[in-house]
Design an enzyme around this catalytic site. Structure first.
Site, mmCIF file in Angstrom:
data_model
loop_
_atom_site.group_PDB
_atom_site.id
_atom_site.type_symbol
_atom_site.label_atom_id
_atom_site.label_comp_id
_atom_site.label_asym_id
_atom_site.label_seq_id
_atom_site.Cartn_x
_atom_site.Cartn_y
_atom_site.Cartn_z
ATOM 1 N N TYR A 149 0.847 -1.203 0.000
ATOM 2 C CA TYR A 149 0.000 0.000 0.000
ATOM 3 C C TYR A 149 0.884 1.255 0.000
ATOM 4 O O TYR A 149 0.677 2.170 -0.796
ATOM 5 C CB TYR A 149 -0.925 -0.028 1.218
ATOM 6 C CG TYR A 149 -2.025 0.993 1.172
ATOM 7 C CD1 TYR A 149 -3.154 0.795 0.377
ATOM 8 C CD2 TYR A 149 -1.948 2.172 1.915
ATOM 9 C CE1 TYR A 149 -4.169 1.742 0.324
ATOM 10 C CE2 TYR A 149 -2.948 3.117 1.871
ATOM 11 C CZ TYR A 149 -4.066 2.898 1.082
ATOM 12 O OH TYR A 149 -5.068 3.840 1.035
ATOM 13 N N THR A 184 -14.811 4.633 5.945
ATOM 14 C CA THR A 184 -15.245 3.745 4.867
ATOM 15 C C THR A 184 -14.899 2.308 5.285
ATOM 16 O O THR A 184 -14.141 2.109 6.249
ATOM 17 C CB THR A 184 -14.539 4.086 3.530
ATOM 18 O OG1 THR A 184 -13.144 3.806 3.689
ATOM 19 C CG2 THR A 184 -14.733 5.539 3.127
HETATM 20 N N1 LIG Z 1 -10.584 5.149 3.758
HETATM 21 C C1 LIG Z 1 -9.421 5.706 4.049
HETATM 22 O O1 LIG Z 1 -9.124 5.969 5.233
HETATM 23 C C2 LIG Z 1 -8.438 6.046 2.971
HETATM 24 C C3 LIG Z 1 -7.279 6.742 3.343
HETATM 25 C C4 LIG Z 1 -6.352 7.066 2.359
HETATM 26 C C5 LIG Z 1 -6.583 6.721 1.046
HETATM 27 N N2 LIG Z 1 -7.711 6.049 0.704
HETATM 28 C C6 LIG Z 1 -7.892 5.692 -0.697
HETATM 29 O O2 LIG Z 1 -9.146 6.162 -1.150
HETATM 30 C C7 LIG Z 1 -9.610 5.337 -2.222
HETATM 31 C C8 LIG Z 1 -11.023 4.887 -1.934
HETATM 32 O O3 LIG Z 1 -11.009 4.140 -0.740
HETATM 33 P P1 LIG Z 1 -12.302 3.875 0.159
HETATM 34 O O4 LIG Z 1 -11.883 4.102 1.543
HETATM 35 O O5 LIG Z 1 -13.482 4.588 -0.390
HETATM 36 O O6 LIG Z 1 -12.437 2.293 -0.047
HETATM 37 P P2 LIG Z 1 -13.678 1.382 -0.463
HETATM 38 O O7 LIG Z 1 -13.210 -0.016 -0.267
HETATM 39 O O8 LIG Z 1 -14.909 1.830 0.230
HETATM 40 O O9 LIG Z 1 -13.825 1.688 -2.017
HETATM 41 C C9 LIG Z 1 -12.913 1.226 -2.972
HETATM 42 C C10 LIG Z 1 -13.694 0.734 -4.168
HETATM 43 O O10 LIG Z 1 -12.757 0.303 -5.159
HETATM 44 C C11 LIG Z 1 -13.339 -0.810 -5.794
HETATM 45 N N3 LIG Z 1 -12.310 -1.611 -6.466
HETATM 46 C C12 LIG Z 1 -11.429 -2.481 -5.912
HETATM 47 N N4 LIG Z 1 -10.689 -3.058 -6.863
HETATM 48 C C13 LIG Z 1 -11.099 -2.523 -8.046
HETATM 49 C C14 LIG Z 1 -10.717 -2.725 -9.405
HETATM 50 N N5 LIG Z 1 -9.755 -3.606 -9.733
HETATM 51 N N6 LIG Z 1 -11.346 -2.003 -10.359
HETATM 52 C C15 LIG Z 1 -12.332 -1.124 -10.031
HETATM 53 N N7 LIG Z 1 -12.753 -0.911 -8.774
HETATM 54 C C16 LIG Z 1 -12.134 -1.606 -7.790
HETATM 55 C C17 LIG Z 1 -14.023 -1.592 -4.685
HETATM 56 O O11 LIG Z 1 -14.997 -2.484 -5.194
HETATM 57 C C18 LIG Z 1 -14.603 -0.462 -3.844
HETATM 58 O O12 LIG Z 1 -15.936 -0.171 -4.220
HETATM 59 C C19 LIG Z 1 -8.599 4.189 -2.327
HETATM 60 O O13 LIG Z 1 -7.665 4.464 -3.343
HETATM 61 C C20 LIG Z 1 -7.918 4.206 -0.968
HETATM 62 O O14 LIG Z 1 -6.634 3.663 -1.008
HETATM 63 C C21 LIG Z 1 -8.643 5.701 1.637
#
Ligand SMILES: NC(=O)c1ccc[n+]([C@@H]2O[C@H](COP(=O)([O-])OP(=O)(O)OC[C@H]3O[C@@H](n4cnc5c(N)ncnc54)[C@H](O)[C@@H]3O)[C@@H](O)[C@H]2O)c1
Length: 245
Positions: A149, A184
């Site tokens: 990650y 999330t």
């Molecule tokens: N939640 C946090 O605290 C946080 C912090 C920093 C960064 N992020 C980043 O934010 C982004 C969204 O995260 P989130 O928290 O909403 O997570 P989430 O799991 O709620 O959403 C991620 C979505 O990506 C989809 N996904 C996974 N693999 C995929 C693929 N191969 N093709 C298309 N879609 C795919 C999943 O089905 C899911 O709906 C991510 O890049 C995550 O790394 C999240």
């Protein structure tokens, strides 16, 4: 007038927390949104301006299909949000397994690369466009879990700056967003409450973000309000990186 009136946007990972909030916020601001994901949204999107498109970001063919569809129906793509992401095993570097490593690289890094490779030529031809790549605070700082990650989010941060340099002469902007802890499923379900509370304790605001707070930052980068920003990293982390311990 709404801030994205008449714009055509693609948001990946739009069935998840941050992506869904972003797709809905963009649509509320007047955009037509291709909301893409490997899983169907549940519930489905209520706003008729949002079109769900099943799409694996790690597949070059899937990107070609999406871009052909969007250009055929809408004539252009103005905004791309590379948001889809996974944590994988979240193991430290000493314990990471190759299968999980490869999948995290494919989704979190190859995905944004393929997305930009597919969409940027259209934006450059039209001399306008905004790309937002979702990185993380773990693209800037580190903790003792999540080797793959960290590697992907750091690489996305730097790939963003490269793409900004390539596309700047064509008036196409490319920026990254760096969320802290967001409410999330990866945080609320997958991450241990202990790990979450340590990170929150090290942040200035001491709380999680709601997904819409990230969506509003994306809206800023997508809209003309950020017209002089490219190659930048917008940190939306409740002051985690500022506090630093
Ligand atoms: N939640 C946090 O605290 C946080 C912090 C920093 C960064 N992020 C980043 O934010 C982004 C969204 O995260 P989130 O928290 O909403 O997570 P989430 O799991 O709620 O959403 C991620 C979505 O990506 C989809 N996904 C996974 N693999 C995929 C693929 N191969 N093709 C298309 N879609 C795919 C999943 O089905 C899911 O709906 C991510 O890049 C995550 O790394 C999240």
């Amino acid at each position: 007038m709404s801030r994205l009136d008449g714009k055509i946007a693609i948001v990946t990972g739009a069935s998840g927390g941050i992506g869904r909030a972003t797709a809905e916020t963009f649509a509320e601001e007047g955009a037509i949104v291709y909301a893409t994901d490997v899983t169907e949204p549940s519930p489905g999107f209520a706003d008729a301006r949002i079109r769900f498109f099943k799409h694996d970001v790690a597949s070059a063919e899937a990107w070609d299909q999406l871009v052909v569809e969007a250009i055929a129906r809408c004539g252009r793509i103005d905004i791309l949000v590379n948001n889809a992401g996974i944590g994988g095993s979240m193991a430290p570097v000493t314990d990471e397994n190759l299968e999980s490593w490869d999948r995290v690289i494919a989704v979190n890094l190859t995905g944004p690369f393929l997305g930009m490779r597919a969409v940027l030529p259209h934006m450059r031809e039209r001399k306008t466009g905004s790309v937002i790549n979702v990185s993380s605070i773990w693209g800037n700082a580190a903790v003792a879990f999540g080797a793959a990650y960290h590697a992907t989010k750091g690489a996305v941060r730097q790939l963003t700056k490269h793409a900004a340099v390539v596309c700047g002469p064509d008036n196409v902007r490319v920026n990254s967003v760096h969320p802290g802890v967001v409410a999330t499923p990866p945080v609320l379900v997958a991450q241990s409450p202990e790990a979450t509370s340590v990170i929150l304790g090290a942040s200035a605001l001491g709380r999680m973000a709601q997904p819409v707070e990230l969506a509003r930052a994306m809206l800023f980068l997508a809209s003309d309000d950020s017209g002089f920003m490219t190659g930048s990293e917008l940190v939306v982390d409740g002051g985690y990186l500022a506090k630093g311990s």
